[in-house]
Scaffold this motif. Structure first.
Motif, PDB file in Angstrom:
ATOM      1  N   VAL A 294      -7.683  -4.936   4.597  1.00 11.52           N
ATOM      2  CA  VAL A 294      -8.386  -6.026   3.769  1.00 11.52           C
ATOM      3  C   VAL A 294      -8.747  -6.252   2.989  1.00 11.52           C
ATOM      4  N   ALA A 295      -9.028  -5.054   2.421  1.00 11.72           N
ATOM      5  CA  ALA A 295      -9.126  -4.883   1.039  1.00 11.72           C
ATOM      6  C   ALA A 295      -7.672  -5.675   0.198  1.00 11.72           C
ATOM      7  N   GLU A 296      -6.130  -5.252   0.544  1.00 10.77           N
ATOM      8  CA  GLU A 296      -5.239  -5.961  -0.128  1.00 10.77           C
ATOM      9  C   GLU A 296      -5.018  -7.789   0.095  1.00 10.77           C
ATOM     10  N   MET A 297      -5.951  -7.936   1.546  1.00 11.91           N
ATOM     11  CA  MET A 297      -6.443  -9.335   1.305  1.00 11.91           C
ATOM     12  C   MET A 297      -7.034  -9.659   0.252  1.00 11.91           C
ATOM     13  N   VAL A 298      -7.867  -9.546   0.338  1.00 10.16           N
ATOM     14  CA  VAL A 298      -9.214  -9.804  -1.027  1.00 10.16           C
ATOM     15  C   VAL A 298      -8.752  -9.959  -2.586  1.00 10.16           C
ATOM     16  N   GLY A 303      -5.325 -13.833  -6.671  1.00  8.62           N
ATOM     17  CA  GLY A 303      -4.357 -13.927  -7.266  1.00  8.62           C
ATOM     18  C   GLY A 303      -3.695 -12.206  -7.837  1.00  8.62           C
ATOM     19  N   GLY A 304      -3.973 -11.042  -6.653  1.00  9.87           N
ATOM     20  CA  GLY A 304      -3.240  -9.951  -6.926  1.00  9.87           C
ATOM     21  C   GLY A 304      -4.123  -9.085  -7.521  1.00  9.87           C
ATOM     22  N   SER A 305      -4.974  -9.740  -7.902  1.00  5.43           N
ATOM     23  CA  SER A 305      -6.174  -8.379  -8.761  1.00  5.43           C
ATOM     24  C   SER A 305      -7.866  -9.001  -8.766  1.00  5.43           C
ATOM     25  N   VAL A 306      -7.894  -7.717  -8.471  1.00  2.00           N
ATOM     26  CA  VAL A 306      -9.683  -7.984  -8.537  1.00  2.00           C
ATOM     27  C   VAL A 306     -10.637  -7.733 -10.122  1.00  2.00           C
ATOM     28  N   GLY A 341     -12.030  -1.953 -10.031  1.00  3.21           N
ATOM     29  CA  GLY A 341     -12.613  -3.087 -10.580  1.00  3.21           C
ATOM     30  C   GLY A 341     -13.719  -3.955 -10.561  1.00  3.21           C
ATOM     31  N   ALA A 342     -13.606  -5.003  -9.368  1.00  3.64           N
ATOM     32  CA  ALA A 342     -14.105  -5.785  -8.850  1.00  3.64           C
ATOM     33  C   ALA A 342     -16.132  -6.000  -9.230  1.00  3.64           C
ATOM     34  N   GLU A 378     -15.184 -15.447  -6.533  1.00  4.02           N
ATOM     35  CA  GLU A 378     -13.445 -16.031  -6.756  1.00  4.02           C
ATOM     36  C   GLU A 378     -13.051 -15.619  -5.990  1.00  4.02           C
ATOM     37  N   VAL A 379     -13.823 -14.314  -5.172  1.00  5.62           N
ATOM     38  CA  VAL A 379     -13.231 -14.455  -3.735  1.00  5.62           C
ATOM     39  C   VAL A 379     -14.170 -14.263  -2.036  1.00  5.62           C
TER      40      VAL A 379
END
Length: 460
Positions: A294-298, A303-306, A341-342, A378-379
């Motif tokens: 789930v974290a990787e889905m986010v 765009g590949g990084s949070v 880093g979100a 962003e998400v």
């Protein structure tokens, strides 16, 4: 029905529910707790936990005089024929349950127990605890009985009053049957066993349910890769009466106060007795992987990084209908995003304060409503299955958001409606749906025939 006065030691989640429900069944119940402030609060009918129907039940018990709250264990047991131990048994750090509080209370009350009283463990305790308590209490006239609880947070009152079964175990058949008699007002099977079997039933039940959830989350991961829909898969699976539809809901993993602790404890019990039990290790590993996914889905949705990006979290508790944050899969996912880093902004109907995720990590800033959480995000991530989120105006949420992707980790939202509002919807175990996709591809659980799913599917 079994007769006699009942004492309940510990007025936490299990103890308070047990005491209030036994009073509803007509028993005279005294609940004792070490926290004087909590006793005063409960004596006024103020319930400090979120649990449907419990405040009303406590008020009813107080008004009838069948339910009282006192400070201290010794005060509670005066004149009691049945003494329920509803005490914390936390993870001791190595997966084994820490029983120090249980034994300390038993040693404290032992000399003051009424003659021929029955001591009952309601808390989840390892196999052999009944024998250990017998040694601790040092009262040959006092029988020890295991009577594990099977309460799901959010539906605990309903679970107690309408149980699948009541399990009672003891070396004394007479004591076990006397405790079973306390539940004669309920319409359910009564299972009378040895103390060891009763103690193991609870661990085995919780670990099996955790394993079932881990299995379906792994199926969901496979479904994502092959283009299948986990909702359709579990609907087909659940029609098989050997499997059943309950606890087949894919999501961001399982958590709560019981499943993680009890799965580890059962693994430790098996290890201590030299019994290989690799399924338990796989169950825990699969749960960790579900949270990683789930974290990787986010991250991919961002765009590949949070890093440096605002992420909106809808839901923080481990399941809907409770304010319990213990081992919440929502917070486990949040922790992974924070490590990347979100900036996290969240809303949960039962949480009203900012939350530190883990030591050394930033907090989740908690706001008053889901639209406010979505502002500038962003998400948007749905992490707890609160029904309120399905009612949010997704067009308004889209208008205030910086991004256009919802990661629906509970497959809760109406996908067609979300896509119609301009969102791309990334679900768990189902294809991603974007605006402009062919009609009919925006699948939603609402399109399938209804199959009842247990309210406690993410934890007990």
């Amino acid at each position: 029905m079994g007769q006699g006065r009942v004492a309940v030691i510990g007025s936490g989640y299990v103890g308070l529910t047990t005491g209030a429900c036994l009073a509803r069944l007509g028993h005279e119940v005294v609940c004792g707790d070490v926290d004087a402030a909590k006793v005063e609060l409960l004596s006024r009918g103020e319930v400090p936990i979120l649990e449907d129907g419990l405040p009303e039940l406590v008020a009813e018990g107080l008004a009838s005089g069948r339910l009282r709250f006192v400070h201290g264990a010794v005060a509670a047991i005066s004149g009691a024929d049945f003494v329920f131990l509803c005490l914390p048994t936390p993870d001791g750090g190595d997966g084994r349950a820490d029983l120090r509080i249980v034994h300390a209370v038993v040693a404290e009350i032992g000399p003051f127990l009424e003659r021929d009283a029955v001591l009952i463990t309601k808390s989840t305790v390892p196999v052999g605890t009944a024998q250990q308590i017998t040694a601790t209490v040092q009262r040959p006239d006092v029988a020890v009985v295991s009577n594990p609880e099977f309460l799901q947070e959010g539906t605990a009152v309903r679970n107690f009053m309408n149980p699948d079964r009541v399990v009672v175990g003891s070396d004394s058949r007479a004591a076990a049957e006397a405790v079973a008699g306390l539940y004669d007002g309920l319409s359910c099977p009564q299972v009378v066993t040895s103390a060891e079997s009763a103690e193991l039933i609870k661990y085995a039940a919780n670990a099996f349910l955790a394993m079932k959830l881990s299995f379906v989350n792994s199926v969901a991961a496979l479904a994502e890769e092959v283009g299948a829909d986990v909702g359709e898969i579990t609907y087909g699976m659940g029609m098989d009466e050997r499997i059943g539809s309950k606890f087949l809901k894919a999501g961001p993993g399982w958590g709560g106060s019981c499943f993680p602790k009890d799965t580890k404890a059962l693994a430790a019990i098996a290890l201590d007795h030299g019994v290989p039990f690799p399924l338990l290790d796989a169950t825990t590993l699969s749960n960790d992987q579900a949270q990683d996914r789930v974290a990787e889905m986010v991250r991919q949705a961002a765009g590949g990084s949070v890093a440096g990006k605002r992420i909106a979290l809808w839901g923080l508790t481990f399941k809907a209908g409770t304010d319990d944050l213990r081992d919440s899969p929502a917070l486990e996912v949040a922790a992974r995003l924070a490590e990347s880093g979100a900036e996290l902004v969240g809303h949960d109907p039962a949480v009203h304060r900012d939350l530190p995720i883990k030591p050394g990590q930033p907090t989740v800033r908690v706001v008053a409503d889901p639209i406010e959480a979505a502002e500038g995000a962003e998400v948007l991530v749905v992490l707890t299955e609160w029904p309120q989120f399905a009612e949010v105006d997704l067009e308004v949420a889209r208008a205030v958001s910086a991004g256009d992707v919802i990661v629906d980790a509970r497959n809760l939202l109406d996908t067609a409606a979300a896509v119609g509002a301009g969102w791309t919807v990334v679900g768990v175990g189902r294809p991603t749906v974007r605006p402009g996709d062919p009609a009919g591809s925006a699948a939603t659980d609402a399109q399938l025939p209804v199959v009842e799913v247990a309210g406690g599917e993410t934890g007990l």
